[in-house]
Design a protein around this motif. Structure first.
Motif, PDB file in Angstrom:
ATOM      1  N   GLN A   1       0.947  -1.391  -0.095  1.00 39.78           N
ATOM      2  CA  GLN A   1       0.055   0.014   0.122  1.00 39.78           C
ATOM      3  C   GLN A   1       0.952   1.036   0.068  1.00 39.78           C
ATOM      4  N   GLU A   2       1.831   1.132   0.660  1.00 43.33           N
ATOM      5  CA  GLU A   2       2.782   2.415   0.698  1.00 43.33           C
ATOM      6  C   GLU A   2       3.392   2.832  -0.569  1.00 43.33           C
ATOM      7  N   SER A   3       3.907   1.989  -1.318  1.00 45.79           N
ATOM      8  CA  SER A   3       4.591   2.323  -2.301  1.00 45.79           C
ATOM      9  C   SER A   3       3.294   2.635  -3.574  1.00 45.79           C
ATOM     10  N   LEU A   4       2.485   1.939  -3.489  1.00 43.46           N
ATOM     11  CA  LEU A   4       1.010   2.268  -4.348  1.00 43.46           C
ATOM     12  C   LEU A   4       0.818   3.745  -4.227  1.00 43.46           C
ATOM     13  N   VAL A   5       0.607   4.034  -3.108  1.00 43.75           N
ATOM     14  CA  VAL A   5       0.002   5.542  -2.655  1.00 43.75           C
ATOM     15  C   VAL A   5       1.019   6.424  -3.216  1.00 43.75           C
ATOM     16  N   LYS A   6       2.467   6.129  -2.984  1.00 49.00           N
ATOM     17  CA  LYS A   6       3.651   6.918  -3.396  1.00 49.00           C
ATOM     18  C   LYS A   6       3.639   7.177  -4.832  1.00 49.00           C
ATOM     19  N   ASP A   7       3.364   6.068  -5.620  1.00 52.41           N
ATOM     20  CA  ASP A   7       3.280   6.251  -7.071  1.00 52.41           C
ATOM     21  C   ASP A   7       2.144   6.867  -7.559  1.00 52.41           C
ATOM     22  N   LEU A   8       1.156   6.888  -6.679  1.00 47.65           N
ATOM     23  CA  LEU A   8       0.060   7.911  -7.410  1.00 47.65           C
ATOM     24  C   LEU A   8       0.183   9.284  -7.017  1.00 47.65           C
ATOM     25  N   GLY A   9       0.857   9.431  -5.939  1.00 52.48           N
ATOM     26  CA  GLY A   9       1.040  10.899  -5.506  1.00 52.48           C
ATOM     27  C   GLY A   9      -0.106  11.694  -5.163  1.00 52.48           C
ATOM     28  N   ASP A  10      -0.150  12.872  -5.712  1.00 54.96           N
ATOM     29  CA  ASP A  10      -1.310  13.728  -5.690  1.00 54.96           C
ATOM     30  C   ASP A  10      -2.027  13.944  -7.008  1.00 54.96           C
ATOM     31  N   GLY A  11      -1.652  12.974  -7.947  1.00 57.00           N
ATOM     32  CA  GLY A  11      -2.380  12.838  -9.322  1.00 57.00           C
ATOM     33  C   GLY A  11      -3.615  12.111  -9.297  1.00 57.00           C
ATOM     34  N   GLU A  12      -4.182  12.215 -10.509  1.00 57.19           N
ATOM     35  CA  GLU A  12      -5.283  11.505 -10.492  1.00 57.19           C
ATOM     36  C   GLU A  12      -5.348  10.055 -11.387  1.00 57.19           C
ATOM     37  N   ALA A  13      -4.186   9.744 -11.715  1.00 59.65           N
ATOM     38  CA  ALA A  13      -4.129   8.526 -12.599  1.00 59.65           C
ATOM     39  C   ALA A  13      -2.804   7.917 -12.324  1.00 59.65           C
ATOM     40  N   VAL A  14      -2.515   6.460 -12.462  1.00 54.80           N
ATOM     41  CA  VAL A  14      -1.330   5.775 -12.162  1.00 54.80           C
ATOM     42  C   VAL A  14      -1.613   4.458 -12.938  1.00 54.80           C
ATOM     43  N   ILE A  15      -0.663   4.097 -13.781  1.00 57.55           N
ATOM     44  CA  ILE A  15      -0.676   2.882 -14.448  1.00 57.55           C
ATOM     45  C   ILE A  15       0.147   1.714 -13.670  1.00 57.55           C
ATOM     46  N   PHE A  16      -0.546   0.910 -13.422  1.00 61.77           N
ATOM     47  CA  PHE A  16       0.068  -0.476 -12.598  1.00 61.77           C
ATOM     48  C   PHE A  16       0.728  -1.267 -13.618  1.00 61.77           C
ATOM     49  N   ARG A  17       2.004  -1.090 -13.756  1.00 56.84           N
ATOM     50  CA  ARG A  17       2.842  -2.092 -14.709  1.00 56.84           C
ATOM     51  C   ARG A  17       2.339  -3.587 -14.899  1.00 56.84           C
ATOM     52  N   ASN A  18       2.468  -4.104 -15.973  1.00 60.36           N
ATOM     53  CA  ASN A  18       1.964  -5.221 -16.321  1.00 60.36           C
ATOM     54  C   ASN A  18       0.688  -5.688 -15.575  1.00 60.36           C
ATOM     55  N   HIS A  19      -0.228  -4.651 -15.380  1.00 57.05           N
ATOM     56  CA  HIS A  19      -1.366  -4.912 -14.689  1.00 57.05           C
ATOM     57  C   HIS A  19      -2.338  -4.423 -15.137  1.00 57.05           C
TER      58      HIS A  19
END
Length: 268
Positions: free
Chosen positions: A170-188
């Motif tokens: 969860q910690e790294s997931l939230v960090k990678d989203l940051g304060d943005g509106e979108a994130v791509i989960f690599r290979n997912h």
């Protein structure tokens, strides 16, 4: 050799109404969230009963609504949604009869992390569409080769760590989203958030279009037209929440009207 017989009611889904068993604000959130499930299916972004869309419960700290694991997106209703706390405790759910559906752990791990870290976020959408999965597997990621894709010029990326069942991710997931509106989960796949359900859906719909157009362009095996870094930056800025009105304000009422014409059962 043995055989198993099934009655006609083994798969029958009976859902007791939750209207009147929750606040008016929660019921509205339930209707909007059920509509979002139907729309994600309608626009070709669902994966049978996999993936999740969640919505924060208004005026109730630490609680969000999510789908019952076992239902298809096109059959989600306002009453079928399950209310769960950030620690995974089921706070309320309808009587599903003998099916007795619960929640999917991977969905809880992802969505609780975002709702906990981003209190301004009302809705979280996660998809495994063919287009977002294809782009998620590309080393280059999402390319700003169309105006729609330029909106995601600074999209985040989250490296694949296996099926998301461990809260340690969860910690790294939230960090990678940051304060943005979108994130791509690599290979997912992909994830978007919004301050309203309509805003989150708008972000996901546009991200899906960006991914589809990229796969189509790459399949032509010809060089892409160049756009300067200056224009890319200017275009990205024009699409940011601080520059324009919030996404979804105009589209969401129209999308609800569309659903009401097709099948208003999401409101039940």
């Amino acid at each position: 050799m043995t055989s198993t017989t099934h009655s006609d009611t083994d798969h029958e889904l009976r859902i007791s109404s939750m209207k009147g068993k929750c606040s008016d604000a929660e019921w509205k959130a339930r209707v909007d969230l059920a509509a979002c499930y139907r729309l994600v299916h309608l626009y070709g972004m669902s994966d049978m009963m996999a993936n999740h869309i969640s919505s924060r419960v208004p005026d109730e700290d630490g609680a969000f609504l999510i789908n019952a694991y076992g239902m298809m997106y096109e059959e989600i209703t306002a009453s079928s949604l399950i209310k769960v706390s950030h620690d995974g405790t089921i706070l309320s759910k309808p009587d599903f009869g003998p099916l007795n559906y619960g929640i999917n752990k991977a969905g809880y791990v992802i969505h609780s992390a975002v709702h906990e870290a981003r209190p301004e976020v009302a809705c979280v959408i996660h998809t495994h569409s063919w287009a977002s999965m294809a782009v998620s597997a590309l080393e280059c990621g999402l390319l700003p080769i169309t105006q729609t894709a330029m909106r995601f010029l600074k999209i985040g990326y989250h490296d694949y760590q296996g099926v998301v069942l461990n809260t340690a991710e969860q910690e790294s997931l939230v960090k990678d989203l940051g304060d943005g509106e979108a994130v791509i989960f690599r290979n997912h796949g992909a994830l978007t958030v919004g301050r309203t359900v309509g805003e989150a859906f708008n972000w996901m719909h546009r991200l899906e279009l960006a991914c589809r157009s990229q796969i189509a362009a790459m399949s032509c095996n010809t060089p892409f037209a160049k756009v300067s870094d200056e224009v890319l930056e200017e275009t990205w800025n024009n699409y940011q929440p601080g520059t324009r009105r919030p996404y979804g304000q105009m589209e969401w009422p129209a999308l609800l009207r569309k659903l009401d014409k097709l099948d208003p059962s999401y409101r039940t």
